[in-house]
Design a protein around this motif. Sequence first.
Motif, PDB file in Angstrom:
ATOM      1  N   LYS A  40     -75.093  58.900   0.759  1.00 16.54           N
ATOM      2  CA  LYS A  40     -74.121  59.185  -0.282  1.00 16.54           C
ATOM      3  C   LYS A  40     -74.699  60.233  -1.214  1.00 16.54           C
ATOM      4  N   GLN A  41     -73.877  61.220  -1.554  1.00 17.19           N
ATOM      5  CA  GLN A  41     -74.324  62.300  -2.423  1.00 17.19           C
ATOM      6  C   GLN A  41     -73.292  62.514  -3.505  1.00 17.19           C
ATOM      7  N   SER A  42     -73.738  62.706  -4.725  1.00 16.98           N
ATOM      8  CA  SER A  42     -72.836  63.028  -5.822  1.00 16.98           C
ATOM      9  C   SER A  42     -73.363  64.248  -6.548  1.00 16.98           C
TER      10      SER A  42
ATOM     11  N   PRO B 146     -66.580  71.911 -10.283  1.00 17.59           N
ATOM     12  CA  PRO B 146     -66.244  70.610  -9.697  1.00 17.59           C
ATOM     13  C   PRO B 146     -67.422  69.634  -9.645  1.00 17.59           C
ATOM     14  N   GLN B 147     -67.076  68.372  -9.621  1.00 16.67           N
ATOM     15  CA  GLN B 147     -68.014  67.301  -9.283  1.00 16.67           C
ATOM     16  C   GLN B 147     -67.678  66.918  -7.850  1.00 16.67           C
TER      17      GLN B 147
ATOM     18  N   ALA C 129     -63.676  66.552  -4.226  1.00 15.29           N
ATOM     19  CA  ALA C 129     -63.990  67.484  -5.315  1.00 15.29           C
ATOM     20  C   ALA C 129     -63.047  67.208  -6.477  1.00 15.29           C
ATOM     21  N   LYS C 130     -63.627  66.981  -7.662  1.00 14.66           N
ATOM     22  CA  LYS C 130     -62.831  66.673  -8.850  1.00 14.66           C
ATOM     23  C   LYS C 130     -63.174  67.643  -9.978  1.00 14.66           C
ATOM     24  N   LEU C 131     -62.162  67.969 -10.751  1.00 12.30           N
ATOM     25  CA  LEU C 131     -62.343  68.781 -11.958  1.00 12.30           C
ATOM     26  C   LEU C 131     -62.020  67.936 -13.176  1.00 12.30           C
TER      27      LEU C 131
ATOM     28  N   GLU D 224     -59.972  63.209 -14.970  1.00 14.03           N
ATOM     29  CA  GLU D 224     -60.458  63.841 -13.745  1.00 14.03           C
ATOM     30  C   GLU D 224     -59.288  64.071 -12.801  1.00 14.03           C
ATOM     31  N   ARG D 225     -59.252  65.273 -12.234  1.00 17.34           N
ATOM     32  CA  ARG D 225     -58.197  65.602 -11.293  1.00 17.34           C
ATOM     33  C   ARG D 225     -58.816  65.992  -9.953  1.00 17.34           C
TER      34      ARG D 225
END
Length: 199
Positions: A8-10, A74-75, A102-104, A110-111
Amino acid sequence: AHMARFYKQSGMWRPPNYRTLETGVTPLKPSKSNTVQPMSEPVAKNINIQRIYLKDASLETPNTPAIFTLAWEPQIDVQVNTAVAALADNHHEVVLTTTLTAKLKVENEERVAYLVEVKQAGVFGLTGFDDPEEQQAVLAAWAPTQLFPYVREQVARLIEQASFPSFLLQPINFDAVYQQHVMQQREQALKESEGVTRH
């Protein structure tokens, strides 16, 4: 069927050291015995890649086109799972599932920019692997290593087709991740056995 989560990677990360398992024909050592036994041919260890194929792929961009107007910071969360299923004649299907989200962040919200999932599979034939742990290491570490370049290509292609900035999956040391998984299982089994003993 065997299912295990290995990785798992964040967010941003440094690529791990990458090493593949060595393969080839390795004779098994003859068993020792006090009695004289007739000589027999050594059993060779062989791994045959029968087929590599795309099992499933999906792309979701729920907030387009409005998401394109936002600053691209992005995250990105990456999750990789491996599933192993036994087939006939010492063959196994290995499925490497990779999911990217991918979230902004917009103010306090968060989207999701995109969600990509790729399932890359392969059929591997194994002969001469009498040790179950050694066979499992091949299926859980060596086989996913062979599938990973195909996953990386599919993920990059899907993201590009959605017109987002390119993203390249970094190499994963499946051998090291598998060894860590085995150690965690052993530690968990030890804790459970100690709990039973105390009761």
